[in-house]
Scaffold this active site. Structure first.
Site, PDB file in Angstrom:
ATOM      1  N   GLU A   9       0.806  -1.225   0.000  1.00 17.02           N
ATOM      2  CA  GLU A   9       0.000   0.000   0.000  1.00 17.02           C
ATOM      3  C   GLU A   9       0.836   1.270   0.000  1.00 17.02           C
ATOM      4  O   GLU A   9       0.415   2.297  -0.489  1.00 17.02           O
ATOM      5  CB  GLU A   9      -0.954   0.000   1.202  1.00 17.02           C
ATOM      6  CG  GLU A   9      -1.965   1.118   1.158  1.00 17.02           C
ATOM      7  CD  GLU A   9      -3.252   0.792   1.901  1.00 17.02           C
ATOM      8  OE1 GLU A   9      -3.858   1.728   2.418  1.00 17.02           O
ATOM      9  OE2 GLU A   9      -3.651  -0.386   1.944  1.00 17.02           O
ATOM     10  N   ASP A 105      -3.389  -3.114   2.713  1.00 21.65           N
ATOM     11  CA  ASP A 105      -4.044  -3.307   4.008  1.00 21.65           C
ATOM     12  C   ASP A 105      -5.137  -4.364   3.906  1.00 21.65           C
ATOM     13  O   ASP A 105      -5.921  -4.379   2.943  1.00 21.65           O
ATOM     14  CB  ASP A 105      -4.656  -1.991   4.497  1.00 21.65           C
ATOM     15  CG  ASP A 105      -3.680  -1.204   5.352  1.00 21.65           C
ATOM     16  OD1 ASP A 105      -2.517  -1.629   5.464  1.00 21.65           O
ATOM     17  OD2 ASP A 105      -4.081  -0.165   5.895  1.00 21.65           O
ATOM     18  N   TYR A 308      -3.513  -5.228  13.659  1.00 18.14           N
ATOM     19  CA  TYR A 308      -4.153  -4.368  12.653  1.00 18.14           C
ATOM     20  C   TYR A 308      -5.088  -3.338  13.294  1.00 18.14           C
ATOM     21  O   TYR A 308      -5.952  -3.695  14.100  1.00 18.14           O
ATOM     22  CB  TYR A 308      -4.937  -5.245  11.671  1.00 18.14           C
ATOM     23  CG  TYR A 308      -5.541  -4.496  10.516  1.00 18.14           C
ATOM     24  CD1 TYR A 308      -4.749  -4.046   9.457  1.00 18.14           C
ATOM     25  CD2 TYR A 308      -6.912  -4.226  10.474  1.00 18.14           C
ATOM     26  CE1 TYR A 308      -5.310  -3.364   8.392  1.00 18.14           C
ATOM     27  CE2 TYR A 308      -7.470  -3.538   9.408  1.00 18.14           C
ATOM     28  CZ  TYR A 308      -6.661  -3.113   8.375  1.00 18.14           C
ATOM     29  OH  TYR A 308      -7.216  -2.417   7.321  1.00 18.14           O
TER      30      TYR A 308
END
Length: 689
Positions: A9, A105, A308
């Site tokens: 990302e 992600d 996360y």
């Protein structure tokens, strides 16, 4: 043997992945090794096309052209990142690349980001997905060892595409309709408008509040106080009534009629999800939702010490149980409670935290197996990391146990309740100390009639804090944990809402928008229905096309209601100040650089700052920082303390270095202006002449 093209990302994540995968050959737009090519995006490289990209006539903002309902919107590259998009396309076409791996992600936004890029470069080779919940070396290696086919996440992509398309249809159409109808920039959307309404409702409760005075009667016993129990506390609405009742109570015998005790076990709270930690950080540290999210993102990506961030679960899957000891070991490197738990081989006591059914895309926020390096963390990062660790340690601790004692004192038909609570086991609440003090009232004991009358005033409700707003948004399914922070920031940037410390309020413009916009868009019901549909799309239970069809129907209805509205609008941003160019009134607007004045005449380009900008340029007299003033002949410096002004050099001259001759000349002038200072050695010599 072919190579895998890995798409991360952002550059920092790509660098870490490349190191783990052995892709040690660094190039301008990618890393390469024997089996992998690792490249990156800069967040989104593409976006949905704007109306003017679809039809030339949509370039003009005209009411008769609304609503804009295209058959297909499509995507276009963002101008600033075109070169990186082209580089990814060239890598995708390489003959030695035999498969792609999505490593953005692990969530809806990351899925959409990657799919758009791969669609744009027409990637037609096998595609797999890396799905991980932490960025540690072990998690990444395990993730690459268990790659899933990208098709497994097709519904997730379709859900996020549907969300983005719905926001385009409703947001652009309603915003254009409102702006054209009322001749002012008015932004509305399917999530932001109900969110604004939640803040406004809290304001209304304050505006409608009328304080009431009443009196309470308290009974004092040593250092304890009990309030007279009344079914209606407002019954004593005058001091005379309270005094009359006290006189009656003094005639009665005060006796302790019962003393009861009980133990209350409080279990440790579950670990944080994103919304919960944003609420706590806002209450404890006055951090905004976006600040907290960005901080956790750094802890996840850079320091790799937490799982996360954008999670909506507070539970853990069963397979995480075997990693808990390693995570505790990492925390024990700086925490004495964790060190003791590790030494005693403490098991997880809150076993209900392991629940596969309550974990969707990602599990709760917990520490990783990576040992923290606090010397590399910012102050905010340290605060947030410690919050996450506190909740994690609670999973290994015993419950907090409180002993609650209640003593009832009777005076005729009236009762006073003495309540006390003491901690007899701190358990997971490590900061609370065990108390030795006990309730000392005994059953049958007579009490002295020590009454106190206290004047009370009903307390006004408070403005809504950012943490409370996040909690409400979560309850009403407004947005997602990943998008809520940006929704709040967008409302503030649009001058619809303002932040005062940790509290939020609707601006006059925001209040008026809520009166102008469609009632169905103000309510959270419509958005909650949409969010439920998006979840169904992600689970494969609803067609994305069917959802978009319903959004198109809603869009037509919403625009039609605005067109036919008879509500009047007052532009609160319009000031009494006059534009020096055309004579029209100036409007006040908020920008990233502070508030500015702009001309209300659309054909006039005049604008200036509301308050002068403070520069680093120092006043030659008082040496304080000078303001930058916009004058008719350009910008200049002015000292607000003594009125000194100085001409500002243009950018070319500001960057130009002084020559050696100019430096010597300036120093000579400075030395001449200053009075000579006698050296201490010369002064000492003169003293003894």
């Amino acid at each position: 043997m072919g190579k895998s093209l890995v798409l991360a990302e952002k550059p920092s994540v790509a660098k870490d992945l490349a190191k783990i995968l052995g892709a040690d050959q660094k190039h301008k737009t990618y890393y390469e090794g024997s089996g992998y090519i690792v490249t990156w995006a800069y967040g989104h490289l593409l976006t949905l096309k704007m109306p003017e990209d679809l039809k030339p006539e949509w370039r003009e903002w005209q009411m008769e052209l609304l609503p804009m309902i295209p058959n297909h919107i499509g995507i276009k590259p963002l101008p600033k990142t075109k070169n990186q998009l082209k580089a990814i396309g060239n890598l995708a076409k390489r003959s030695d690349v035999n498969q792609g791996i999505i490593a953005t992600d692990s969530g809806r936004a990351g899925e959409l980001l990657a799919r758009w890029i791969l669609q744009w470069v027409r990637f037609n080779k096998p595609l797999k997905r890396l799905w991980i919940s932490s960025q540690t070396n072990k998690a990444v290696r395990d993730g690459f060892a268990h790659l899933a086919p990208a098709s497994k996440y097709d519904h997730l992509y379709e859900s996020e595409l549907a969300r983005t398309t719905a926001d385009w249809l409703v947001g652009l159409n309603v915003t254009r309709a409102l702006t054209l109808k009322y001749d002012d920039r008015l932004s509305s959307g399917r999530v932001q408008t109900p969110t604004l309404n939640l803040v406004r409702q809290a304001q209304k409760r304050i505006e409608n509040f009328k304080p009431k005075t009443y009196y309470s009667i308290n009974l004092k016993y040593h250092d304890q106080t009990a309030k007279l129990s009344l079914n209606n506390p407002m019954l004593l609405d005058s001091r005379s009534k309270a005094e009359k009742l006290v006189d009656e109570l003094k005639k009665e015998q005060l006796v302790v009629t019962s003393v009861t005790g009980s133990q209350n076990k409080i279990k440790a709270p579950l670990p944080y999800d994103l919304t919960e930690i944003q609420k706590v950080a806002n209450a404890r540290y006055q951090m905004s939702a976006r600040q907290t999210l960005n901080t956790i993102q750094q802890l996840y990506e850079v320091h790799k010490v937490v799982s996360y961030p954008r999670t909506d679960s507070r539970y853990l899957p069963q397979d995480i149980a075997e990693t808990m000891r390693d995570r505790l070991s990492a925390v024990a490197s700086f925490n004495t409670d964790a060190k003791q738990m590790l030494h005693q081989k403490a098991p997880v006591t809150k076993t209900d935290v392991f629940n596969d059914q309550k974990v969707s895309d990602h599990y709760a926020l917990i520490p990783t197996e990576e040992r923290p390096k606090f010397e590399k963390m910012s102050n905010d990062e340290t605060k947030i990391y410690r919050l996450i660790v506190e909740r994690f340690l609670g999973l290994f601790a015993q419950p907090q146990v409180n002993e609650v004692t209640k003593a009832v004192v009777t005076a005729g038909d009236h009762e006073f309740d003495f309540k006390s609570s003491r901690v007899i086991q701190s358990g997971w609440n490590f900061d609370i100390k065990v108390s030795a003090e006990k309730q000392n009232l005994k059953n049958g004991e007579a009490i002295e009639p020590n009454f106190k009358i206290k004047k009370e005033i009903t307390k006004a409700p408070a403005l809504m804090s950012e943490g409370e707003l996040l909690s409400k948004m979560d309850q009403l399914n407004l947005g997602t944990p990943a998008t809520r922070a940006e929704i709040i920031e967008k409302l503030i940037k649009s001058d619809l809402m303002e932040r005062k410390g940790r509290y939020l309020s609707a601006t006059p413009k925001g209040k008026q928008l809520l009166a102008l916009v469609n009632p169905s868009l103000v309510s959270s019901d419509l958005t909650a229905k949409w969010e439920q549909s998006l979840e169904q799309i992600a689970d494969g239970q609803l067609s994305a096309n069917k959802f978009i069809d319903s959004i198109q129907v809603d869009t037509r209805r919403l625009v039609g209601e605005i067109k036919s509205s008879q509500v009047e609008y007052h532009d609160y941003s319009l000031t009494t100040k006059i534009c020096p160019k055309c004579g029209s009134h100036l409007k006040e607007r908020s920008t990233r650089d502070g508030k500015i004045y702009v001309c209300s005449n659309p054909d006039c380009d005049y604008h200036r700052r509301k308050d002068p900008k403070i520069s680093n340029h120092r006043c030659p007299n008082c040496h304080k920082k000078m303001e930058i003033i916009d004058g008719p002949n350009g910008q200049f410096f002015r000292c607000k303390f003594d009125g000194t002004t100085e001409k500002m050099m243009d950018k070319k001259n500001r960057k130009k270095k002084m020559s050696k001759h100019e430096t010597n000349k300036l120093m000579k002038k400075i030395n001449q202006d200053e009075e000579p200072v006698e050296s201490p050695f010369a002064a000492l010599k003169n003293l003894y002449k």
